[in-house]
Enzyme design. Structure first.
Site, PDB file in Angstrom:
ATOM      1  N   CYS A 116       0.809  -1.229   0.000  1.00 22.13           N
ATOM      2  CA  CYS A 116       0.000   0.000   0.000  1.00 22.13           C
ATOM      3  C   CYS A 116       0.837   1.272   0.000  1.00 22.13           C
ATOM      4  CB  CYS A 116      -0.967   0.007   1.185  1.00 22.13           C
ATOM      5  SG  CYS A 116      -2.310  -1.167   0.991  1.00 22.13           S
ATOM      6  N   HIS A 256      -3.252   7.626   2.760  1.00 19.70           N
ATOM      7  CA  HIS A 256      -3.704   6.339   2.224  1.00 19.70           C
ATOM      8  C   HIS A 256      -5.069   5.988   2.818  1.00 19.70           C
ATOM      9  CE1 HIS A 256      -3.808   2.307   0.828  1.00 19.70           C
ATOM     10  NE2 HIS A 256      -3.624   1.765   2.022  1.00 19.70           N
ATOM     11  N   ASN A 286     -10.249   0.656  -0.076  1.00 16.44           N
ATOM     12  CA  ASN A 286      -8.785   0.694  -0.153  1.00 16.44           C
ATOM     13  C   ASN A 286      -8.351   0.160  -1.523  1.00 16.44           C
ATOM     14  OD1 ASN A 286      -6.045   0.333   0.063  1.00 16.44           O
ATOM     15  ND2 ASN A 286      -6.109  -0.716   2.048  1.00 16.44           N
TER      16      ASN A 286
HETATM   17  O1  UT7 Z   1      -3.785  -0.797   3.551  1.00 19.01           O
HETATM   18  C1  UT7 Z   1      -2.929  -1.687   4.176  1.00 19.01           C
HETATM   19  C2  UT7 Z   1      -2.991  -1.556   5.623  1.00 19.01           C
HETATM   20  N1  UT7 Z   1      -4.218  -2.120   6.130  1.00 19.01           N
HETATM   21  C3  UT7 Z   1      -4.882  -1.506   7.094  1.00 19.01           C
HETATM   22  O2  UT7 Z   1      -4.481  -0.424   7.490  1.00 19.01           O
HETATM   23  C4  UT7 Z   1      -6.071  -2.201   7.711  1.00 19.01           C
HETATM   24  C5  UT7 Z   1      -5.961  -2.178   9.208  1.00 19.01           C
HETATM   25  N2  UT7 Z   1      -7.030  -2.879   9.887  1.00 19.01           N
HETATM   26  C6  UT7 Z   1      -8.312  -2.455   9.875  1.00 19.01           C
HETATM   27  O3  UT7 Z   1      -8.673  -1.543   9.168  1.00 19.01           O
HETATM   28  C7  UT7 Z   1      -9.261  -3.104  10.830  1.00 19.01           C
HETATM   29  O4  UT7 Z   1      -8.567  -3.941  11.714  1.00 19.01           O
HETATM   30  C8  UT7 Z   1     -10.400  -3.943  10.159  1.00 19.01           C
HETATM   31  C9  UT7 Z   1     -11.362  -3.020   9.467  1.00 19.01           C
HETATM   32  C10 UT7 Z   1      -9.792  -4.945   9.183  1.00 19.01           C
HETATM   33  C11 UT7 Z   1     -11.179  -4.691  11.249  1.00 19.01           C
HETATM   34  O5  UT7 Z   1     -11.676  -3.787  12.211  1.00 19.01           O
HETATM   35  P1  UT7 Z   1     -11.437  -4.030  13.756  1.00 19.01           P
HETATM   36  O6  UT7 Z   1     -12.068  -2.920  14.468  1.00 19.01           O
HETATM   37  O7  UT7 Z   1      -9.961  -4.224  13.977  1.00 19.01           O
HETATM   38  O8  UT7 Z   1     -12.230  -5.358  14.016  1.00 19.01           O
HETATM   39  P2  UT7 Z   1     -11.708  -6.726  14.630  1.00 19.01           P
HETATM   40  O9  UT7 Z   1     -10.924  -7.485  13.623  1.00 19.01           O
HETATM   41  O10 UT7 Z   1     -11.088  -6.446  15.941  1.00 19.01           O
HETATM   42  O11 UT7 Z   1     -13.087  -7.470  14.884  1.00 19.01           O
HETATM   43  C12 UT7 Z   1     -14.046  -6.981  15.830  1.00 19.01           C
HETATM   44  C13 UT7 Z   1     -15.260  -7.896  15.773  1.00 19.01           C
HETATM   45  C14 UT7 Z   1     -14.906  -9.381  15.845  1.00 19.01           C
HETATM   46  O12 UT7 Z   1     -15.944 -10.036  16.553  1.00 19.01           O
HETATM   47  P3  UT7 Z   1     -15.772 -10.399  18.085  1.00 19.01           P
HETATM   48  O13 UT7 Z   1     -14.564 -11.290  18.168  1.00 19.01           O
HETATM   49  O14 UT7 Z   1     -15.588  -9.085  18.805  1.00 19.01           O
HETATM   50  O15 UT7 Z   1     -17.056 -11.077  18.418  1.00 19.01           O
HETATM   51  C15 UT7 Z   1     -14.924  -9.816  14.412  1.00 19.01           C
HETATM   52  O16 UT7 Z   1     -15.177 -11.180  14.265  1.00 19.01           O
HETATM   53  O17 UT7 Z   1     -15.946  -7.712  14.519  1.00 19.01           O
HETATM   54  C16 UT7 Z   1     -16.035  -8.982  13.842  1.00 19.01           C
HETATM   55  N3  UT7 Z   1     -15.911  -8.740  12.412  1.00 19.01           N
HETATM   56  C17 UT7 Z   1     -16.937  -8.386  11.624  1.00 19.01           C
HETATM   57  N4  UT7 Z   1     -18.230  -8.196  11.875  1.00 19.01           N
HETATM   58  C18 UT7 Z   1     -19.019  -7.827  10.855  1.00 19.01           C
HETATM   59  C19 UT7 Z   1     -14.774  -8.797  11.649  1.00 19.01           C
HETATM   60  N5  UT7 Z   1     -15.070  -8.488  10.386  1.00 19.01           N
HETATM   61  C20 UT7 Z   1     -16.393  -8.231  10.334  1.00 19.01           C
HETATM   62  C21 UT7 Z   1     -17.273  -7.858   9.307  1.00 19.01           C
HETATM   63  N6  UT7 Z   1     -18.575  -7.653   9.605  1.00 19.01           N
HETATM   64  N7  UT7 Z   1     -16.856  -7.654   8.035  1.00 19.01           N
END
Ligand code: UT7
Length: 331
Positions: A116, A256, A286
């Site tokens: 990225c 970004h 993204n």
């Molecule tokens: O461009 C390259 C660099 N990349 C980035 O900068 C991306 C960095 N990461 C992120 O943007 C975020 O971590 C994500 C958007 C990928 C995920 O957001 P998050 O706030 O970190 O969520 P999480 O992975 O901690 O998940 C929180 C909860 C989980 O459920 P529990 O364990 O709390 O019950 C996940 O299973 O949300 C759940 N979850 C979802 N729920 C609905 C994960 N993905 C989804 C989804 N829809 N798509």
């Protein structure tokens, strides 16, 4: 320091017509519009569905848009840098194909891959060639067909990424406009958190890798998020201090588009007003190497000659950085 700076003198962009909305994703994986919007800021993304077309197609279209807005002809381009994490195919240079297709017949070209951060790193490379006075017209293209490496059954990645392309023309400037400074960083600790396991030299493609879905992007979102928030904000603040810029001196943040929460944390650390933050993640998601030029294209009319712009990016590797550039024209 060179008396010549590398200024951006033209911008072009392209996104495919097909739209993939949060609502449509609700029918594909266990997710919902509210979660995606609150956690990422994304509402929809564009998907390239044309059969037989890869990232070069997106880049070529972006270049066509750029050449419709500048007097410089494709035949006058000295160098084409194609920033992409999704080349058309392994080995054969996508840049070589793109350069020939757009009519840059007098240019040499190469691909540049830093996930990225590819476009941001490309800005540094393009500028260095101009500051050294080796070349005058350097075309930097950033395009990614992320849909080609995303598993649309994996809700942790398929909600984030989209397809798109952008291009900028760098030319010499002797009045002080153009790239002023940069801070670029990498840390190999990131390799395990954002990657495609198979298809490279460690684990070549096999029936098994296909069966195990190892050709798709894997991301440990939480860990990447933590590194991205602290590092992108860090370099953006540092480049301001290094160049004696206060929040008042900075006109725009071009960051970004990976997650709105990361961008928010960055502009807050820089003490900027929110209205100085370029944002289009809601429409494209993204697009990896295309996020920065897509922002420049969408906001081109608002950018004024002399504006101080801070660019920032974070990506796989890990790789990240910040660039300080003085905008060179009114459109
Ligand atoms: O461009 C390259 C660099 N990349 C980035 O900068 C991306 C960095 N990461 C992120 O943007 C975020 O971590 C994500 C958007 C990928 C995920 O957001 P998050 O706030 O970190 O969520 P999480 O992975 O901690 O998940 C929180 C909860 C989980 O459920 P529990 O364990 O709390 O019950 C996940 O299973 O949300 C759940 N979850 C979802 N729920 C609905 C994960 N993905 C989804 C989804 N829809 N798509």
């Amino acid at each position: 320091m060179s008396d010549v700076k590398a200024a951006i003198t033209a911008v072009g962009a392209y996104v495919p017509e097909d739209v993939l909305t949060n609502k449509m994703l609700e029918d594909m994986v266990d997710t919902n519009d509210e979660w995606i919007t609150a956690r990422t800021g994304i509402k929809e993304r564009r998907i390239l569905k044309n059969p037989g077309k890869g990232s070069s197609f997106l880049g070529i279209k972006a270049c066509e848009n750029l050449f419709s807005k500048t007097d410089t002809k494709a035949s006058e381009i000295d160098l084409v840098i194609f920033a992409t994490a999704t080349p058309d195919m392994p080995v054969a240079s996508s840049a070589a194909y793109l350069a020939t297709e757009i009519g840059a017949v007098n240019a040499f070209s190469f691909d540049l891959q830093t996930a990225c951060s590819s476009f941001l790193y490309g800005m540094s490379v393009a500028s260095s060639y101009i500051e050294s006075k080796k070349y005058k017209n350097v075309l930097l293209v950033g395009a990614d067909k992320m849909s080609s490496i995303i598993d649309y059954e994996d809700r942790s990645t398929c909600i984030i990424f989209g397809d798109g392309g952008g291009a900028v023309l760098f030319q010499p400037n002797q009045d002080g406009y153009g790239l002023q400074d940069e801070i670029l960083k990498t840390d190999g600790i990131g390799r395990q958190f954002l990657k495609i396991d198979a298809g490279g030299s460690i684990l070549p493609a096999s029936e098994e890798t296909v069966k195990n879905k190892q050709h798709y992007v894997f991301q440990d979102g939480k860990t990447v998020f933590k590194f991205a928030v602290s590092n992108m904000a860090d370099v953006s603040e540092r480049i301001m201090t290094k160049n004696n810029l206060t929040a008042k001196d900075v006109d725009w943040l071009v960051a970004h588009q990976a997650n709105k929460r990361i961008i928010d944390a960055t502009y807050k650390r820089m003490n900027l007003d929110e209205n100085k933050v370029l944002m289009n993640i809601q429409r494209y998601g993204n697009t990896t190497s295309a996020t920065l030029p897509l922002l420049l294209s969408d906001y081109e009319k608002q950018l004024k000659k002399g504006d101080n712009i801070i660019f920032a990016a974070f990506g796989g590797g890990f790789s990240w950085g910040s660039v300080y550039l003085k905008w060179a024209y009114n459109s």
